[in-house]
Design a protein around this motif. Structure first.
Motif, PDB file in Angstrom:
ATOM      1  N   TYR A 146      97.354 112.959  72.087  1.00  0.00           N
ATOM      2  CA  TYR A 146      98.404 113.265  70.797  1.00  0.00           C
ATOM      3  C   TYR A 146      99.726 113.061  71.052  1.00  0.00           C
ATOM      4  O   TYR A 146     100.266 113.365  72.245  1.00  0.00           O
ATOM      5  CB  TYR A 146      97.934 114.716  70.129  1.00  0.00           C
ATOM      6  CG  TYR A 146      98.373 115.752  70.666  1.00  0.00           C
ATOM      7  CD1 TYR A 146      99.379 116.317  70.044  1.00  0.00           C
ATOM      8  CD2 TYR A 146      98.041 116.393  71.622  1.00  0.00           C
ATOM      9  CE1 TYR A 146     100.007 117.431  70.484  1.00  0.00           C
ATOM     10  CE2 TYR A 146      98.762 117.455  72.284  1.00  0.00           C
ATOM     11  CZ  TYR A 146      99.823 117.908  71.538  1.00  0.00           C
ATOM     12  OH  TYR A 146     100.349 119.097  72.070  1.00  0.00           O
ATOM     13  N   LEU A 147     100.473 112.689  70.006  1.00  0.00           N
ATOM     14  CA  LEU A 147     101.958 112.747  70.177  1.00  0.00           C
ATOM     15  C   LEU A 147     102.570 113.646  69.239  1.00  0.00           C
ATOM     16  O   LEU A 147     102.498 113.371  67.734  1.00  0.00           O
ATOM     17  CB  LEU A 147     102.411 111.328  69.820  1.00  0.00           C
ATOM     18  CG  LEU A 147     103.746 111.164  70.034  1.00  0.00           C
ATOM     19  CD1 LEU A 147     104.285 111.307  71.570  1.00  0.00           C
ATOM     20  CD2 LEU A 147     104.282 109.523  69.557  1.00  0.00           C
ATOM     21  N   PRO A 148     103.028 114.749  69.680  1.00  0.00           N
ATOM     22  CA  PRO A 148     103.221 115.963  68.796  1.00  0.00           C
ATOM     23  C   PRO A 148     104.747 115.536  68.015  1.00  0.00           C
ATOM     24  O   PRO A 148     105.583 114.856  68.541  1.00  0.00           O
ATOM     25  CB  PRO A 148     103.799 116.835  69.540  1.00  0.00           C
ATOM     26  CG  PRO A 148     103.834 116.606  71.187  1.00  0.00           C
ATOM     27  CD  PRO A 148     103.210 115.353  71.159  1.00  0.00           C
ATOM     28  N   PRO A 149     105.274 116.192  66.950  1.00  0.00           N
ATOM     29  CA  PRO A 149     106.423 115.928  66.263  1.00  0.00           C
ATOM     30  C   PRO A 149     107.652 116.422  67.133  1.00  0.00           C
ATOM     31  O   PRO A 149     107.563 117.485  67.794  1.00  0.00           O
ATOM     32  CB  PRO A 149     106.099 116.516  64.863  1.00  0.00           C
ATOM     33  CG  PRO A 149     105.232 117.410  65.089  1.00  0.00           C
ATOM     34  CD  PRO A 149     104.083 117.021  66.142  1.00  0.00           C
ATOM     35  N   ALA A 150     108.680 115.980  67.068  1.00  0.00           N
ATOM     36  CA  ALA A 150     109.819 116.177  67.734  1.00  0.00           C
ATOM     37  C   ALA A 150     110.394 117.719  67.417  1.00  0.00           C
ATOM     38  O   ALA A 150     110.456 118.473  68.340  1.00  0.00           O
ATOM     39  CB  ALA A 150     111.053 115.478  67.475  1.00  0.00           C
ATOM     40  N   GLU A 151     109.930 118.232  66.081  1.00  0.00           N
ATOM     41  CA  GLU A 151     110.509 119.472  65.783  1.00  0.00           C
ATOM     42  C   GLU A 151     109.292 120.462  66.685  1.00  0.00           C
ATOM     43  O   GLU A 151     109.875 121.747  67.051  1.00  0.00           O
ATOM     44  CB  GLU A 151     109.896 119.956  64.341  1.00  0.00           C
ATOM     45  CG  GLU A 151     110.692 119.043  63.453  1.00  0.00           C
ATOM     46  CD  GLU A 151     110.397 117.564  63.012  1.00  0.00           C
ATOM     47  OE1 GLU A 151     109.283 117.444  63.553  1.00  0.00           O
ATOM     48  OE2 GLU A 151     111.236 116.825  62.649  1.00  0.00           O
ATOM     49  N   THR A 152     108.150 120.064  67.007  1.00  0.00           N
ATOM     50  CA  THR A 152     107.561 120.908  68.032  1.00  0.00           C
ATOM     51  C   THR A 152     108.302 121.190  69.389  1.00  0.00           C
ATOM     52  O   THR A 152     108.041 122.066  69.888  1.00  0.00           O
ATOM     53  CB  THR A 152     106.052 120.557  67.958  1.00  0.00           C
ATOM     54  OG1 THR A 152     105.638 120.231  66.691  1.00  0.00           O
ATOM     55  CG2 THR A 152     105.032 121.344  68.914  1.00  0.00           C
ATOM     56  N   HIS A 153     108.409 119.869  69.884  1.00  0.00           N
ATOM     57  CA  HIS A 153     109.346 120.122  70.985  1.00  0.00           C
ATOM     58  C   HIS A 153     110.496 120.945  71.080  1.00  0.00           C
ATOM     59  O   HIS A 153     110.951 121.536  71.928  1.00  0.00           O
ATOM     60  CB  HIS A 153     109.603 118.588  71.705  1.00  0.00           C
ATOM     61  CG  HIS A 153     108.203 117.942  72.215  1.00  0.00           C
ATOM     62  ND1 HIS A 153     107.812 118.209  73.594  1.00  0.00           N
ATOM     63  CD2 HIS A 153     107.755 116.648  71.799  1.00  0.00           C
ATOM     64  CE1 HIS A 153     106.848 117.382  73.544  1.00  0.00           C
ATOM     65  NE2 HIS A 153     106.725 116.578  72.613  1.00  0.00           N
ATOM     66  N   TRP A 154     111.386 120.840  70.120  1.00  0.00           N
ATOM     67  CA  TRP A 154     112.406 121.534  69.891  1.00  0.00           C
ATOM     68  C   TRP A 154     112.419 123.053  69.613  1.00  0.00           C
ATOM     69  O   TRP A 154     113.240 123.801  69.835  1.00  0.00           O
ATOM     70  CB  TRP A 154     113.318 120.792  68.894  1.00  0.00           C
ATOM     71  CG  TRP A 154     113.565 119.449  69.046  1.00  0.00           C
ATOM     72  CD1 TRP A 154     113.690 118.664  70.320  1.00  0.00           C
ATOM     73  CD2 TRP A 154     114.033 118.304  68.009  1.00  0.00           C
ATOM     74  NE1 TRP A 154     114.087 117.596  69.891  1.00  0.00           N
ATOM     75  CE2 TRP A 154     114.314 117.455  68.786  1.00  0.00           C
ATOM     76  CE3 TRP A 154     113.943 118.586  66.651  1.00  0.00           C
ATOM     77  CZ2 TRP A 154     114.266 116.033  67.965  1.00  0.00           C
ATOM     78  CZ3 TRP A 154     114.129 117.565  65.673  1.00  0.00           C
ATOM     79  CH2 TRP A 154     114.521 116.062  66.710  1.00  0.00           C
ATOM     80  N   SER A 155     111.252 123.527  69.190  1.00  0.00           N
ATOM     81  CA  SER A 155     111.066 125.067  69.053  1.00  0.00           C
ATOM     82  C   SER A 155     110.868 125.795  70.376  1.00  0.00           C
ATOM     83  O   SER A 155     110.838 125.066  71.351  1.00  0.00           O
ATOM     84  CB  SER A 155     109.850 125.219  68.239  1.00  0.00           C
ATOM     85  OG  SER A 155     108.535 125.113  69.135  1.00  0.00           O
ATOM     86  N   LEU A 156     111.244 126.839  70.313  1.00  0.00           N
ATOM     87  CA  LEU A 156     111.255 127.788  71.464  1.00  0.00           C
ATOM     88  C   LEU A 156     109.768 127.731  71.957  1.00  0.00           C
ATOM     89  O   LEU A 156     109.715 127.788  73.420  1.00  0.00           O
ATOM     90  CB  LEU A 156     111.547 129.357  71.077  1.00  0.00           C
ATOM     91  CG  LEU A 156     112.895 129.696  71.002  1.00  0.00           C
ATOM     92  CD1 LEU A 156     113.027 131.295  70.371  1.00  0.00           C
ATOM     93  CD2 LEU A 156     113.724 129.270  72.021  1.00  0.00           C
ATOM     94  N   TYR A 157     108.761 127.679  71.175  1.00  0.00           N
ATOM     95  CA  TYR A 157     107.522 127.608  71.681  1.00  0.00           C
ATOM     96  C   TYR A 157     107.090 126.289  72.766  1.00  0.00           C
ATOM     97  O   TYR A 157     106.401 126.193  73.291  1.00  0.00           O
ATOM     98  CB  TYR A 157     106.368 127.964  70.796  1.00  0.00           C
ATOM     99  CG  TYR A 157     104.938 127.885  71.034  1.00  0.00           C
ATOM    100  CD1 TYR A 157     104.576 129.109  71.758  1.00  0.00           C
ATOM    101  CD2 TYR A 157     104.180 127.029  70.609  1.00  0.00           C
ATOM    102  CE1 TYR A 157     103.277 129.036  72.577  1.00  0.00           C
ATOM    103  CE2 TYR A 157     102.701 127.106  71.241  1.00  0.00           C
ATOM    104  CZ  TYR A 157     102.357 127.928  72.191  1.00  0.00           C
ATOM    105  OH  TYR A 157     101.221 127.930  72.745  1.00  0.00           O
ATOM    106  N   GLY A 158     107.451 125.065  71.911  1.00  0.00           N
ATOM    107  CA  GLY A 158     107.301 123.953  72.433  1.00  0.00           C
ATOM    108  C   GLY A 158     105.882 123.465  71.996  1.00  0.00           C
ATOM    109  O   GLY A 158     105.203 124.049  71.548  1.00  0.00           O
ATOM    110  N   ALA A 159     105.450 122.151  72.597  1.00  0.00           N
ATOM    111  CA  ALA A 159     104.138 121.493  72.212  1.00  0.00           C
ATOM    112  C   ALA A 159     103.037 122.158  73.351  1.00  0.00           C
ATOM    113  O   ALA A 159     103.568 122.062  74.580  1.00  0.00           O
ATOM    114  CB  ALA A 159     104.449 119.975  72.477  1.00  0.00           C
TER     115      ALA A 159
END
Length: 194
Positions: free
Chosen positions: A116-129
């Protein structure tokens, strides 16, 4: 103070969203892991906080949707990884196990693995993908693209998705054919090390 009641966070407290904030049509407007500051606190636990996020957006959030930044960084308030919306981001899905090799018998389950390819916002959050998302009820596991690439570069045989001709694959997104290019990386890395 009544035991079991959450403490009211004071104005100025730095907080992190621990749940996705969705629009009325179900899309994630603000992913979990977004950081903000409490602007207005409720008088009791049944009302919402008014929070200003670091990007300037302001919104009302309930206490169960928030964790203090300090507790989040300590790991006490880690949100559950995954979420059903990440399953919509699957770009490659293959059947693995006994069905893939024609060894299934009556009553065999269908195991699926993919990317799966997570959205960029998920990578940018503190939690990450999350590295992988699982649906145990349907025997499905999907790796984040970065994890698949790392496994392939280490010549891990688990990264060889869809190598058997009898494997059935389904591509749900236009990025699927591009992801399929990485499937040969495991074989190439293995041959290079030999």
């Amino acid at each position: 103070m009544i035991t079991g009641q959450p403490t009211i966070l004071p104005v100025g407290t730095r907080v992190v969203t621990i749940a996705d904030v969705r629009s009325r049509n179900g899309y994630v407007e603000i992913p979990r892991g977004a950081v903000g500051i409490v602007q207005r606190a409720p008088t009791d636990g049944s009302h919402s906080y008014w929070v200003r996020l670091v990007d300037g957006a302001e919104l009302a959030l309930r206490r169960h949707e928030l964790a203090t930044l300090a507790r989040f960084q300590e790991g006490d308030a880690t949100p559950t990884p995954g979420g059903r919306l990440l399953f919509e981001r699957v770009i490659l899905r293959v059947v693995v196990g006994s069905r893939a090799y024609g060894l299934d018998i009556e009553g065999s389950d269908t195991d699926r693995r993919g990317v799966y390819l997570p959205p960029a916002e998920t990578h940018w959050s503190l939690y990450g993908a999350p590295e992988q998302i699982d649906d145990e009820a349907w025997q499905e596991t999907y790796w984040e693209l970065q994890k698949l690439l790392i496994l392939a570069l280490k010549a891990n045989p688990n990264a060889a998705l869809g190598r058997n001709n009898s494997c059935r694959s389904a591509q749900r997104r236009p990025e699927g054919p591009k992801a399929a290019l990485f499937l040969g990386a495991s074989s190439a890395a293995r041959a290079w090390r030999i």
